[in-house]
Design a protein around this motif. Sequence first.
Motif, short mmCIF file in Angstrom:
data_model
loop_
_atom_site.label_atom_id
_atom_site.label_comp_id
_atom_site.label_asym_id
_atom_site.label_seq_id
_atom_site.Cartn_x
_atom_site.Cartn_y
_atom_site.Cartn_z
N SER A 229 66.49 111.11 72.28
CA SER A 229 67.81 110.46 72.29
C SER A 229 67.75 109.25 73.22
CB SER A 229 68.81 111.50 72.81
OG SER A 229 70.05 110.96 73.16
N PHE A 230 68.80 108.45 73.26
CA PHE A 230 69.03 107.59 74.42
C PHE A 230 70.53 107.55 74.65
CE2 PHE A 230 68.57 104.66 70.82
CZ PHE A 230 69.70 103.86 70.91
N GLU A 231 70.97 107.27 75.85
CA GLU A 231 72.35 107.57 76.22
C GLU A 231 73.38 106.93 75.30
OE1 GLU A 231 73.65 109.81 77.97
OE2 GLU A 231 75.70 109.08 77.75
N SER A 232 73.22 105.64 74.97
CA SER A 232 74.30 104.97 74.23
C SER A 232 74.22 105.23 72.72
CB SER A 232 74.26 103.46 74.49
OG SER A 232 73.10 102.94 73.87
N SER A 233 73.20 105.92 72.26
CA SER A 233 73.02 106.10 70.80
C SER A 233 74.24 106.82 70.20
CB SER A 233 71.76 106.92 70.55
OG SER A 233 71.81 107.51 69.27
N PRO A 234 75.00 106.12 69.32
CA PRO A 234 76.21 106.73 68.75
C PRO A 234 75.90 107.97 67.92
CG PRO A 234 76.19 104.36 68.37
CD PRO A 234 74.83 104.72 68.89
N VAL B 28 60.72 105.06 64.48
CA VAL B 28 61.43 105.62 65.64
C VAL B 28 62.87 105.83 65.21
CG1 VAL B 28 62.13 105.29 68.04
CG2 VAL B 28 59.92 104.41 67.26
N GLN B 29 63.33 107.06 65.28
CA GLN B 29 64.72 107.37 64.93
C GLN B 29 65.21 108.51 65.80
OE1 GLN B 29 65.82 107.69 60.76
NE2 GLN B 29 67.21 109.39 61.20
N VAL B 30 66.40 108.30 66.40
CA VAL B 30 67.04 109.38 67.16
C VAL B 30 68.44 109.58 66.60
CG1 VAL B 30 65.73 108.92 69.27
CG2 VAL B 30 67.94 107.80 68.97
N PHE C 161 65.51 115.37 61.81
CA PHE C 161 66.26 114.14 62.02
C PHE C 161 67.68 114.35 61.46
CE2 PHE C 161 61.91 112.35 61.75
CZ PHE C 161 61.91 111.52 62.86
N GLU C 162 68.49 113.35 61.52
CA GLU C 162 69.83 113.27 60.94
C GLU C 162 70.87 114.06 61.74
OE1 GLU C 162 70.90 111.15 58.76
OE2 GLU C 162 68.87 110.39 58.48
N SER C 163 71.74 113.28 62.41
CA SER C 163 72.75 113.88 63.29
C SER C 163 73.60 114.94 62.56
CB SER C 163 73.65 112.78 63.86
OG SER C 163 74.10 111.93 62.85
N1 LIG Z 1 71.36 108.61 59.76
C1 LIG Z 1 70.80 108.78 61.08
C2 LIG Z 1 70.90 107.43 61.80
C3 LIG Z 1 70.17 107.46 63.12
C4 LIG Z 1 70.04 106.08 63.76
O1 LIG Z 1 70.22 105.03 63.14
N2 LIG Z 1 69.73 106.09 65.04
C5 LIG Z 1 69.49 104.87 65.79
C6 LIG Z 1 69.99 105.00 67.21
S1 LIG Z 1 71.74 105.25 67.25
C7 LIG Z 1 68.01 104.64 65.87
O2 LIG Z 1 67.24 105.58 65.79
N3 LIG Z 1 67.59 103.37 66.01
C8 LIG Z 1 66.21 103.01 66.04
C9 LIG Z 1 65.61 102.83 67.37
O3 LIG Z 1 66.20 103.18 68.39
O4 LIG Z 1 64.48 102.33 67.38
C10 LIG Z 1 71.53 109.90 61.81
O5 LIG Z 1 72.69 110.19 61.47
O6 LIG Z 1 70.94 110.54 62.69
#
Ligand SMILES: N[C@@H](CCC(=O)N[C@@H](CS)C(=O)NCC(=O)O)C(=O)O
Length: 251
Positions: free
Chosen positions: A157-162, A221-223, A236-238
């Motif tokens: 994760s990272f803190e601001s990630s919605p 990279v996806q969180v 993955f996937e919130s």
């Molecule tokens: N559909 C995904 C979207 C996840 C997403 O877009 N996460 C962003 C952060 S909020 C991310 O991973 N960005 C790429 C990065 O940080 O490199 C979910 O619901 O988890």
Amino acid sequence: MKHLLDITTSTLASSCRFWHGTLASKTTAQPKQMLILFDQEGNPECRLVREVLTELNLDVIVAPCPAGGLNITKFKSVFNGVSPPMLVDLNSPSVTKGAIEIVRYLFKQYKEMQAPREFAGILKSSLTSKLATGVRFGAGIKARPSQQPDLPLILYSFESSPFSRPVRERLCELELTYILINLGKQQFSDMGPANFHWTLKTYRPLPNTKRDEFFRRHGNVQVPYLIDPNTSIEMFESKDILRYLQQTYAV
Ligand SMILES: N[C@@H](CCC(=O)N[C@@H](CS)C(=O)NCC(=O)O)C(=O)O
């Protein structure tokens, strides 16, 4: 529809905090023993600490202490009525209480500098952090009945990630201890959602970083990304993670 509202208010919460907890330092060295944070996800003071943990690129074991839960009762009796946030650093060893002291400690111990003004100016920060809690309607504050696993979960994760915030809120409400691996953004091309990066070249994270390790393993990279060693799931996937937590640990 509920999930869309969740992500929209979570984005608003990050905006209230001017997206602190997005950028991370380029160093990846972690202390020998992982830091332990007694945390309440929706608590405005705890948010300030987690922002700094992202920005210093530090991972942490999160011990959630939602109101009305079992953890907070134990926590308050052991630590004489103190409330979260509280940081335990077995490396020094030390116990630090309250956002201001913890933020100062983290900068001094892990960046060898004084906390910058925007963190030292905790009053302004705490007002915007209260606003962030408000737009999430107090999520991540109160305990929900749960059953406890043997092993801590692992969340990238990272803190601001919605998208990650609702997952952290649910982990907190269910009092699930987890290892928080912070994957804050370390260069311009890390910006943006998981399926779009600000670069004309093929996207690559900075070499020899946690992001790079994640990229090598998953091809992107996806969180949020959740690992549950109790059931051997990795996902993955919130929306799916929230459903999984509810079905597996809520009672
Ligand atoms: N559909 C995904 C979207 C996840 C997403 O877009 N996460 C962003 C952060 S909020 C991310 O991973 N960005 C790429 C990065 O940080 O490199 C979910 O619901 O988890």
